[in-house]
Motif scaffolding. Structure first.
Motif, PDB file in Angstrom:
ATOM      1  N   TRP A 112       0.861  -1.065   0.004  1.00 54.51           N
ATOM      2  CA  TRP A 112      -0.079   0.155   0.171  1.00 54.51           C
ATOM      3  C   TRP A 112       0.860   1.133  -0.021  1.00 54.51           C
ATOM      4  CZ3 TRP A 112      -0.118   3.522   4.271  1.00 54.51           C
ATOM      5  CH2 TRP A 112      -1.160   4.566   3.969  1.00 54.51           C
ATOM      6  N   SER A 115       2.206   1.830  -3.490  1.00 53.07           N
ATOM      7  CA  SER A 115       1.204   2.353  -4.144  1.00 53.07           C
ATOM      8  C   SER A 115       0.870   3.866  -4.348  1.00 53.07           C
ATOM      9  CB  SER A 115      -0.374   1.494  -3.967  1.00 53.07           C
ATOM     10  OG  SER A 115      -0.820   2.158  -2.831  1.00 53.07           O
ATOM     11  N   MET A 118       2.425   5.718  -7.050  1.00 48.98           N
ATOM     12  CA  MET A 118       1.968   5.379  -8.221  1.00 48.98           C
ATOM     13  C   MET A 118       0.960   6.731  -8.565  1.00 48.98           C
ATOM     14  SD  MET A 118       0.958   1.380  -8.120  1.00 48.98           S
ATOM     15  CE  MET A 118       2.323   0.233  -7.489  1.00 48.98           C
TER      16      MET A 118
END
Lengths: 278, 352
Positions: A112, A115, A118
């Motif tokens: 997580w 992420s 991203m």
């Protein structure tokens, strides 16, 4: 045997050659920047003066006179240092907890965190600017830049530290527990000395990332907390393309970090390629 | 000094239970060895005593204190790890002194204890070195020294010899035995090696799959194993097990003679256990079992012979030597009736 020695001879020549080519390709922009910073703005755009020109210090003198270089530089040092410090302050205990007391969700949390890298920064540009300006009143403050730089780098720092900590045998930590060391003592007396190489290279990388950050430092500052990235940006826009001057400013901005990287490259390479404890 | 009481101890990881209600009493000053194949729970049990694993159910007491919720360093135990787990960045001296420093022991007291332990373990010359500069055997001594200086009531050893080479293993084993003699402290020692268990222990605890299979003195386990598992685990080479039908009360395993009589034999099959060292070569008319000699392993003072029976099952004989037999010969063996072990095929329990 002949074939082996031939191919290794070939490799002996090819490998350094390739390394040099790659090195030069990466170094060329810096080299070009350095050269251009000693040219007049007029010479800077002429290809025939690429290597042969009359060097001048005008750009640097001009910069010292017209811009407050030191104010930007000090802002860069303050925000970068505190952001790196804060990132490690949060990152070390976090990575410690995940490496030595993992739960079922540790893997998910790590993914997580990754992420968040991203998310395209541009997507949250408007809310960030709006909120910091109108609601939180922290726009263009050191505090904001330190927090933003920390949050940007925290995932990567935790990932790196987690990897280094993972390589420390669990039994050594357990031996510490048997010896009655406190949690803080465990970090201070056992973990940090063992992960020192990894910690240093993580800190260095974090420092470099913070120093070089431009997207947010340019957009969330005006004058008060403006860093060297902002200085370069400011020199580009209003007055057209003055390559000589721009190069001098850029040199002054990237110079410190290039020098720092140069001196620490052994530490960096070691930290990035080998484990923490061998 | 203190003994240990383990009552209904359970270990579970989430839904999965790996220790199923272990009960054990360890006397003050006893040398107890936990032995069993990997995955039997011996290390888990040791780590629960140490405080490195949470106790999911039941109670562990050291002396009169229930230690379930007591921190590892406050339990009066010290542990020697299989991988030594020395602090690589500290000198040998500091490795040994670290625990005492944490306990705020006065400096001169730390020095006295470290020097004394170093003398006992013969590592005085290495006190200023880091573990990196030591051999495996020396590192193990330092690890033991780190335990000694804390003057614990209970020493815990987690497979301390398995990272050493064979010669050093024997020597260190002896040193641990001497140490126990000298200190008189309670010691709990985990190993998968039954030779270490037999030679060191006052009391052996055989574990399998999270259950205690048998607790007893080494020779009791050897002479009177409670079940098939212990019978085959203790002793090397492992005990031969033969299937047999009981005819009335006479038990026979294929030879001209029966191996013995069995009172109150169960209805079904019986497993007959005979240790390789208890089979004695003899004439066919005296034999309880016969087999074709397949392979001889010569170990100097004795040989280990592998034989094949008519039904292709194998058995092993350990003896000083066969004078004239060679591969392919049919050989016959007898056994003393009181050297034969009987087990229920169904429950795997000893029939006595």
């Amino acid at each position: 045997m002949a074939i082996v020695s031939q191919s290794s001879k070939f490799g002996n020549i090819m490998r350094p050659t390739m390394a040099w080519v790659v090195g030069l390709v990466f170094f060329f922009p810096i080299f070009w920047l350095a050269f251009t910073s000693f040219k007049t703005d007029a010479d800077a755009v002429k290809p025939e003066f690429l290597f042969f020109f009359t060097p001048t210090l005008d750009n640097y003198l001009n910069m010292a006179e017209n811009y407050d270089y030191w104010r930007f530089a000090i802002n860069s040092v303050i925000t970068t240092t505190f952001a790196t410090g804060f990132t490690l302050f949060v990152g070390v205990p976090a990575a410690y907890a995940m490496a030595f007391n993992p739960s079922r969700h540790t893997k998910d949390i790590l993914m997580w965190m990754l992420s968040t890298k991203m998310l395209p920064a541009a997507a949250v540009l408007y809310p960030m600017t709006f909120l910091t300006k109108n609601f939180l009143g922290v726009f263009d403050t050191h505090f904001l830049i330190i927090i933003v730089l920390s949050l940007i780098n925290l995932p990567i720092v935790i990932w790196m530290l987690f990897t280094y900590f993972k390589e420390i045998p669990k039994e050594i930590i357990e031996a510490g527990k048997m010896d009655g060391v406190s949690t803080w003592g465990e970090i201070k007396d056992i973990l940090l000395p063992l992960a020192w190489g990894g910690l240093a290279s993580t800190a260095l990388l974090c420092f470099i990332f913070c120093w070089n950050e431009a997207y947010w430092t340019v957009r969330l500052t005006t004058t008060e907390a403006a860093t060297l990235s902002k200085l370069i940006e400011g020199n580009r826009a209003p007055e057209g393309l003055f390559f000589g001057r721009l190069s001098a400013v850029s040199m002054a901005a990237v110079g410190p970090i290039v020098v720092l990287g140069w001196f620490c490259q052994k530490q960096l390479v070691q930290g990035l390629t080998f484990g923490a404890v061998k | 000094m203190a003994g240990l009481t383990i009552r209904d101890v359970v270990k579970a990881y989430g839904e999965v239970e790996v220790m199923h209600g272990v009960n054990l009493d360890i006397d003050d000053g006893e040398f107890v060895v936990f032995v069993g194949p990997s995955g039997c729970g011996k290390s888990t049990l040791l780590r629960m005593i140490a405080g490195l694993e949470e106790i999911s159910g039941g109670e562990i007491s050291i002396g009169d204190t229930v230690v379930n919720e007591v921190a590892p360093s406050k339990r009066g135990v010290a542990m020697v790890f299989q991988t030594y787990a020395l602090y690589p960045h500290m000198t040998v001296y500091n490795n040994m002194a670290f625990g005492l420093k944490q306990a705020k022991t006065p400096k001169d007291e730390i020095d006295r204890r470290v020097q004394q332990a170093a003398k006992v373990l013969d590592i005085v010359d290495y006190l200023d070195r880091t573990p990196r500069a030591l051999s495996g055997g020396q590192r193990q001594r330092v690890a033991i020294g780190r335990a000694i200086v804390r003057e614990p009531e209970v020493f815990l050893f987690d497979e301390p010899l398995s990272n050493l080479d064979a010669a050093l293993r024997g020597q260190t084993r002896l040193e641990i035995a001497r140490l126990h003699e000298r200190l008189g402290a309670t010691m709990i020692y985990v190993t998968h090696d039954q030779v270490e268990a037999m030679t060191l222990a006052d009391k052996i605890v055989v574990l399998r799959l999270g259950y205690v299979e048998q607790v007893g003195k080494p020779m009791d386990l050897y002479n009177k194993p409670d079940n098939l598992f212990v019978a085959q685990f203790i002793g090397s080479p492992a005990m031969n097990i033969f299937n047999s039908k009981v005819d009335g009360k006479t038990v026979s395993i294929g030879g001209d003679k029966s191996v013995g009589d069995l009172e109150n034999a169960p209805a079904g099959d019986v497993a007959v256990g005979i240790r390789p060292e208890h089979l004695i070569a003899c004439k066919k008319s005296e034999a309880v079992i016969s087999g074709k000699l397949e392979l001889i392993e010569r170990l100097g003072d004795h040989i280990i012979a592998h034989l094949i029976r008519d039904d292709n099952s194998e058995f092993i004989v350990k003896t000083e030597d066969f004078a004239s037999n060679s591969k392919g010969d049919l050989m016959h063996f007898k056994v003393d009736a009181d050297r034969v072990h009987y087990f229920d095929k169904e429950s795997e329990k000893r029939i006595s």
